[in-house]
Design an enzyme around this catalytic site. Structure first.
Site, PDB file in Angstrom:
ATOM      1  N   ARG A  80      -4.091   4.531  12.704  1.00 14.37           N
ATOM      2  CA  ARG A  80      -3.963   3.592  11.814  1.00 14.37           C
ATOM      3  C   ARG A  80      -2.744   2.652  12.252  1.00 14.37           C
ATOM      4  NH1 ARG A  80      -0.329   3.130   6.694  1.00 14.37           N
ATOM      5  NH2 ARG A  80      -1.035   0.970   5.999  1.00 14.37           N
ATOM      6  N   HIS A 124       0.162  -5.822   6.939  1.00 13.56           N
ATOM      7  CA  HIS A 124       1.406  -4.957   6.798  1.00 13.56           C
ATOM      8  C   HIS A 124       2.646  -5.723   6.693  1.00 13.56           C
ATOM      9  CE1 HIS A 124       2.671  -0.552   7.250  1.00 13.56           C
ATOM     10  NE2 HIS A 124       3.676  -1.344   6.937  1.00 13.56           N
ATOM     11  N   GLU A 169       0.871  -1.030   0.955  1.00 12.11           N
ATOM     12  CA  GLU A 169       1.928  -0.942  -0.227  1.00 12.11           C
ATOM     13  C   GLU A 169       2.395  -2.318  -0.772  1.00 12.11           C
ATOM     14  OE1 GLU A 169       5.310   0.811   1.578  1.00 12.11           O
ATOM     15  OE2 GLU A 169       4.413   2.685   1.803  1.00 12.11           O
ATOM     16  N   ASN A 296       0.299   6.456   0.505  1.00 16.14           N
ATOM     17  CA  ASN A 296       1.773   6.737   1.288  1.00 16.14           C
ATOM     18  C   ASN A 296       2.705   7.653   0.270  1.00 16.14           C
ATOM     19  OD1 ASN A 296       0.516   5.071   3.276  1.00 16.14           O
ATOM     20  ND2 ASN A 296       2.014   3.459   3.148  1.00 16.14           N
ATOM     21  N   TYR A 298       6.395   9.458   0.306  1.00 14.76           N
ATOM     22  CA  TYR A 298       7.617   9.773   0.857  1.00 14.76           C
ATOM     23  C   TYR A 298       8.737  10.499   0.184  1.00 14.76           C
ATOM     24  CZ  TYR A 298       6.573   6.586   4.726  1.00 14.76           C
ATOM     25  OH  TYR A 298       5.704   6.151   6.001  1.00 14.76           O
ATOM     26  N   GLU A 355       0.307   7.529   5.012  1.00 11.53           N
ATOM     27  CA  GLU A 355       1.665   7.558   5.649  1.00 11.53           C
ATOM     28  C   GLU A 355       2.434   8.809   5.179  1.00 11.53           C
ATOM     29  OE1 GLU A 355       4.441   4.254   5.633  1.00 11.53           O
ATOM     30  OE2 GLU A 355       2.558   2.731   6.024  1.00 11.53           O
TER      31      GLU A 355
HETATM   32  C1  FCB Z   1       6.772   2.367   4.514  1.00 10.10           C
HETATM   33  C2  FCB Z   1       6.359   1.355   5.186  1.00 10.10           C
HETATM   34  C3  FCB Z   1       6.241   1.565   6.629  1.00 10.10           C
HETATM   35  C4  FCB Z   1       7.538   2.230   7.167  1.00 10.10           C
HETATM   36  C5  FCB Z   1       7.612   3.267   6.272  1.00 10.10           C
HETATM   37  C6  FCB Z   1       9.110   4.209   6.406  1.00 10.10           C
HETATM   38  O1  FCB Z   1       6.989   1.935   3.055  1.00 10.10           O
HETATM   39  O2  FCB Z   1       4.575   1.019   5.003  1.00 10.10           O
HETATM   40  O3  FCB Z   1       6.231   0.447   7.161  1.00 10.10           O
HETATM   41  O4  FCB Z   1       8.616   1.250   6.926  1.00 10.10           O
HETATM   42  O5  FCB Z   1       7.874   3.295   4.729  1.00 10.10           O
END
Ligand code: FCB
Length: 460
Positions: A80, A124, A169, A296, A298, A355
């Protein structure tokens, strides 16, 4: 390998890495590329914590073949990446820059030659500066301009790229770039923030239609959202309500329009004055059916009721005693919780994790190896949670790790290393980390045994 604890992923599971143009390409003023808002922002003193910029980044523009080789070495079957609008149409509208399209053409051919399927993100965050000068995402006219740019890209690459992601995002771009001012374009304007949200979503719908109208074979169209469970700090009504309000603004504000063709009522009650004012037909365009949802993940958010924080009366807190990385709490059960919630509340037809990753302050050991065990542990635990969701019939069909190489991490500059491949920022030498080797084994096995990962130890 103990068969009973082995977590096998479905046949055909997509294994990829994800990147973004401004974070890796460099060559900021080469090949006819126009300036973007990120060039302007990063060149403004004080905006990037270590004073670096994306001028060179990891020079992927010139070294893409080496990077594709690294992906092939790991056995990745997908990649991607994002296309820089200012490389394709330097002023945002009007003249198309053939050299910019040629770059992506060469990249796609290099990927396909290695049996790596391209997944292209159309935006992006690196908006052409000329469009920002005309009002940026707060200006409704940008929606059609984004759809026109999309059609130019799909016309050229749509014979070889089937998988498209319109936006990356929208929440992060809206809130960090237009409300908090810590990302480009660096605004702190609540009204512009909510106009940006609506225009990003509307332009997503228009672009989805443009892709489907332009592509010669049936395309696969998705939208990538940053999503996270939101928990109350304490088990009180006040904290639960604070968490609900935050969830409304950061999760449902984006999911509801796409899946339910409306903005959430409870958010409207709190933010009436600045809420988007959709024109007739907007919500139908925004809710054009997706082929897949890009997720995404995290970390999670933990919220505490704080009456003097206007207007959400919610403050993010960081529970003591938990484990943190350089940017977020390490909370791997969150991805299961999130996926289960998405199925229950929105029932997406397909999900790709677009992500997931962790910054680790790693470096080369005496023998040249990069032992980033914390990353391996994070990915292992996230994959186990994704697997659990798949077992419960959440239709997750792929996992893209953020990211291939260490790179320019926005306002953190080069201080956050997210790569499976280490970068020496002085020489741009690439070195596969232990996490890259470990993920390669997971891909070869199409699964993992979370208890027997092949590494000597996992300190917890
Ligand atoms: C996300 C972004 C990516 C990168 C990661 C760590 O929010 O999409 O570009 O910065 O975090």
């Amino acid at each position: 390998m103990a068969e009973d604890s082995f977590l096998r992923f479905p046949d055909g599971f997509v294994w990829g890495t994800a990147t973004a143009s401004y974070q890796i390409e460099g060559a900021w003023n080469e090949g006819g590329r126009g300036p973007s808002v990120w060039d302007t922002f990063a060149h403004t003193p004080g905006k990037i914590c270590d004073g670096t910029t994306g001028d060179v980044a990891v020079d992927h523009y010139h070294r893409y073949r080496e990077d594709v080789d690294l992906m092939a070495e790991m056995g990745l079957n997908a990649y991607r990446f994002s296309i820089a609008w200012p490389r394709v149409i330097p002023e945002g509208t009007g003249a198309v820059n053939a050299a910019g399209l040629d770059f992506y053409d060469r990249l796609v051919d290099a990927l396909l030659a290695r049996n790596i399927t391209p997944y292209a993100t159309l935006f992006h965050w690196d908006l052409p500066q000329a469009l920002q000068d005309a009002g940026g995402w707060a200006n409704r006219g940008i929606c059609q301009q984004f759809a026109d740019y999309t059609a130019v890209v799909v016309e050229r690459l749509g014979d070889r790229i089937a998988h498209w992601i319109t936006h990356n995002e929208p929440a992060v771009h809206s809130f960090l770039g237009h409300f908090m001012g810590v990302h480009a374009p660096g605004l702190t304007d609540p009204m512009a923030t909510f106009q940006t949200i609506h225009h990003l979503l509307l332009s997503h719908g228009l672009a989805a239609c443009a892709i489907r109208a332009t592509a010669r074979t049936r395309p696969d169209v998705g939208l990538t959202l940053s999503l996270a469970p939101v928990h109350p700090a304490d088990d009180t009504d006040e904290d639960r309500e604070a968490a609900r309000r935050f969830d409304g603004v950061f999760n449902r504000m984006f999911l509801d329009p796409v899946y339910k063709a409306s903005y959430p009522d409870d958010v409207r009650q709190v933010l009436e004055v600045i809420m988007p004012k959709p024109e007739p037909g907007d919500m139908e365009t925004i809710s054009t059916p997706l082929d897949f949802l890009g997720v995404n993940y995290y970390s999670r958010h933990v919220m505490k009721y704080t009456p003097d924080i206007f207007p959400l009366q919610a403050e993010e807190v960081y529970p003591k005693g938990n484990e943190y990385s350089g940017m977020w709490e390490i909370y791997t059960p969150g991805v299961y919780e999130l996926l289960a919630r998405l199925k229950a509340d929105y029932n997406p037809s397909r999900i790709l994790i677009t992500e997931n990753g962790i910054p680790v302050p790693d470096g080369k050991d005496f023998d040249g190896k990069v032992r980033d065990f914390r990353r391996i542990r994070y990915v292992r635990d996230n994959l186990a949670e994704v697997h659990r969701a798949i077992e419960e019939d959440v239709p997750v069909q792929g996992y893209f790790h953020w990211t291939l190489t260490d790179n320019f991490e926005w306002a953190y500059g080069c201080t956050m290393r997210f790569g499976l491949v280490h970068i020496d920022f002085a020489t741009l030498e690439r070195t596969m980390k232990e996490s890259g080797r470990w993920l390669a084994q997971v891909i070869r096995d199409n699964g993992l045994d979370p208890g027997a990962s092949g590494l000597p130890f996992f300190p917890r």
